[in-house]
Write a protein that holds these residues in place. Structure first.
Motif, PDB file in Angstrom:
ATOM      1  N   CYS A  75       0.864  -1.176   0.000  1.00  0.00           N
ATOM      2  CA  CYS A  75       0.000   0.000   0.000  1.00  0.00           C
ATOM      3  C   CYS A  75       0.900   1.226   0.000  1.00  0.00           C
ATOM      4  CB  CYS A  75      -0.911  -0.009   1.223  1.00  0.00           C
ATOM      5  SG  CYS A  75      -1.938   1.476   1.383  1.00  0.00           S
ATOM      6  N   LEU A  78       0.222   3.812   2.705  1.00  0.00           N
ATOM      7  CA  LEU A  78       0.677   3.429   4.041  1.00  0.00           C
ATOM      8  C   LEU A  78       2.189   3.563   4.149  1.00  0.00           C
ATOM      9  CD1 LEU A  78       0.047   2.295   6.848  1.00  0.00           C
ATOM     10  CD2 LEU A  78       0.215  -0.007   5.881  1.00  0.00           C
ATOM     11  N   GLN A  79       2.907   3.119   3.139  1.00  0.00           N
ATOM     12  CA  GLN A  79       4.363   3.243   3.159  1.00  0.00           C
ATOM     13  C   GLN A  79       4.783   4.711   3.226  1.00  0.00           C
ATOM     14  OE1 GLN A  79       6.408   0.734   3.576  1.00  0.00           O
ATOM     15  NE2 GLN A  79       4.724  -0.743   3.462  1.00  0.00           N
ATOM     16  N   LEU A  81       3.004   7.066   4.593  1.00  0.00           N
ATOM     17  CA  LEU A  81       2.657   7.541   5.937  1.00  0.00           C
ATOM     18  C   LEU A  81       3.755   7.246   6.940  1.00  0.00           C
ATOM     19  CD1 LEU A  81       0.418   8.579   7.982  1.00  0.00           C
ATOM     20  CD2 LEU A  81      -0.186   6.166   8.255  1.00  0.00           C
ATOM     21  N   ALA A 123      -6.321  -0.721   6.051  1.00  0.00           N
ATOM     22  CA  ALA A 123      -5.558   0.526   6.080  1.00  0.00           C
ATOM     23  C   ALA A 123      -5.697   1.262   4.755  1.00  0.00           C
ATOM     24  CB  ALA A 123      -4.095   0.232   6.382  1.00  0.00           C
ATOM     25  N   ALA A 124      -5.655   0.528   3.644  1.00  0.00           N
ATOM     26  CA  ALA A 124      -5.763   1.154   2.326  1.00  0.00           C
ATOM     27  C   ALA A 124      -7.113   1.838   2.150  1.00  0.00           C
ATOM     28  CB  ALA A 124      -5.555   0.102   1.232  1.00  0.00           C
ATOM     29  N   LEU A 127      -7.150   5.066   4.397  1.00  0.00           N
ATOM     30  CA  LEU A 127      -6.305   6.121   3.849  1.00  0.00           C
ATOM     31  C   LEU A 127      -6.895   6.699   2.564  1.00  0.00           C
ATOM     32  CD1 LEU A 127      -2.794   4.560   4.491  1.00  0.00           C
ATOM     33  CD2 LEU A 127      -3.688   6.662   5.515  1.00  0.00           C
ATOM     34  N   LEU A 140      -5.699   0.946  11.167  1.00  0.00           N
ATOM     35  CA  LEU A 140      -4.680   1.693  10.433  1.00  0.00           C
ATOM     36  C   LEU A 140      -3.395   1.802  11.256  1.00  0.00           C
ATOM     37  CD1 LEU A 140      -3.581   3.427   8.174  1.00  0.00           C
ATOM     38  CD2 LEU A 140      -4.920   5.358   9.060  1.00  0.00           C
ATOM     39  N   LYS A 141      -3.524   2.065  12.550  1.00  0.00           N
ATOM     40  CA  LYS A 141      -2.343   2.148  13.414  1.00  0.00           C
ATOM     41  C   LYS A 141      -1.663   0.779  13.532  1.00  0.00           C
ATOM     42  CE  LYS A 141      -4.607   5.856  15.936  1.00  0.00           C
ATOM     43  NZ  LYS A 141      -5.357   6.221  17.162  1.00  0.00           N
ATOM     44  N   GLN A 143      -1.662  -1.604  11.258  1.00  0.00           N
ATOM     45  CA  GLN A 143      -0.957  -1.864  10.008  1.00  0.00           C
ATOM     46  C   GLN A 143       0.276  -0.964   9.863  1.00  0.00           C
ATOM     47  OE1 GLN A 143      -1.612  -4.449   8.641  1.00  0.00           O
ATOM     48  NE2 GLN A 143      -3.747  -4.807   8.097  1.00  0.00           N
ATOM     49  N   ALA A 144       0.206   0.235  10.405  1.00  0.00           N
ATOM     50  CA  ALA A 144       1.359   1.136  10.349  1.00  0.00           C
ATOM     51  C   ALA A 144       2.524   0.569  11.155  1.00  0.00           C
ATOM     52  CB  ALA A 144       0.970   2.523  10.863  1.00  0.00           C
TER      53      ALA A 144
END
Length: 235
Positions: A75, A78-79, A81, A123-124, A127, A140-141, A143-144
């Motif tokens: 993603c 995400l990367q 972020l 997450a995708a 976002l 999302l957190k 996956q981050a």
């Protein structure tokens, strides 16, 4: 969920479903040596708010958790972020992720966003839309931290009941020998030992689901774990 316009009816329905499916009682009396086992493995289990986390069934939440656990698709958003946080220490990474998600993701209910009573967005998805509710932000957190290479046994999606918000999902993560809560909103993580008013019911992480119970000493002195009771968590 930290927003005044959250539909109360939807929150009540989610709480009822959560309580019905995940509040199970661990009725089996453990042998005396289990106390040592719990102590030894405390560093890789989310024993928070005075509870003991035991491997347990995920019920109807299993498919939602599997979606999160198996989502390893690249993603770019995400990367992008997490890129500025790669060189940071672990606590600084938590602070970075918490602040970025709080600033970038607005609150929106599952009913409005996905026309569903309960939906765990990837997450995708979160976002891409820029919106989500408490569980979407927590995912999302999660996956981050995974994208940052955080140790897999040191962060968990935690589901439970909050005295103010009702049913609630947030991320719990360990850094510098301490557990931190990445709440739905706020620029900084909150130290778990300073957070009152939350009763965990289930957690998801380290490759499986966990059920929270409160330890008690039986009359014979053996350790047992009871189902989480509807009382305020102690600070």
């Amino acid at each position: 969920m930290g927003t005044t316009d959250r539909p109360r009816a939807a929150a009540a329905a989610r709480l009822a479903a959560c309580a019905a499916l995940l509040l199970v009682t661990f009725s089996t009396t453990a042998p005396a040596q289990q106390a040592d086992s719990i102590t030894v493995t405390a560093q890789v289990r989310p024993h928070l708010f005075g509870t003991v986390a035991l491997p347990g069934p995920s019920g109807r939440w299993g498919d939602k958790w599997q979606k999160v656990a198996s989502d390893a698709r690249p993603c770019a958003a995400l990367q992008s972020l997490v890129a500025p946080a790669r060189a940071l220490g672990r606590l600084a990474q938590l602070q970075f992720v918490q602040a970025q998600v709080d600033r970038r993701i607005g609150w929106r209910s599952d009913g409005t966003q996905y026309n569903a009573r309960i939906y765990w967005a990837s997450a995708a998805e979160t976002l891409a839309s820029g919106f989500g509710d408490d569980d979407d932000r927590a995912i999302l957190k999660y996956q981050a931290l995974r994208a940052l290479g955080y140790p897999r046994s040191d962060y968990y999606l935690m589901m439970g009941r909050d005295q103010v918000r009702g049913d609630y999902v947030m991320l719990a993560a360990r850094a510098d020998g301490r557990w931190w809560l990445l709440e739905e909103q706020g620029d900084l993580p909150v130290a778990a030992d300073r957070r009152a008013g939350f009763e965990p019911v289930a957690s998801f992480g380290a490759g499986r689901s966990w059920i929270h119970g409160r330890p008690r000493l039986a009359s014979a002195g053996a350790l047992t774990a009871s189902g989480a009771a509807p009382v305020a968590a102690r600070p």
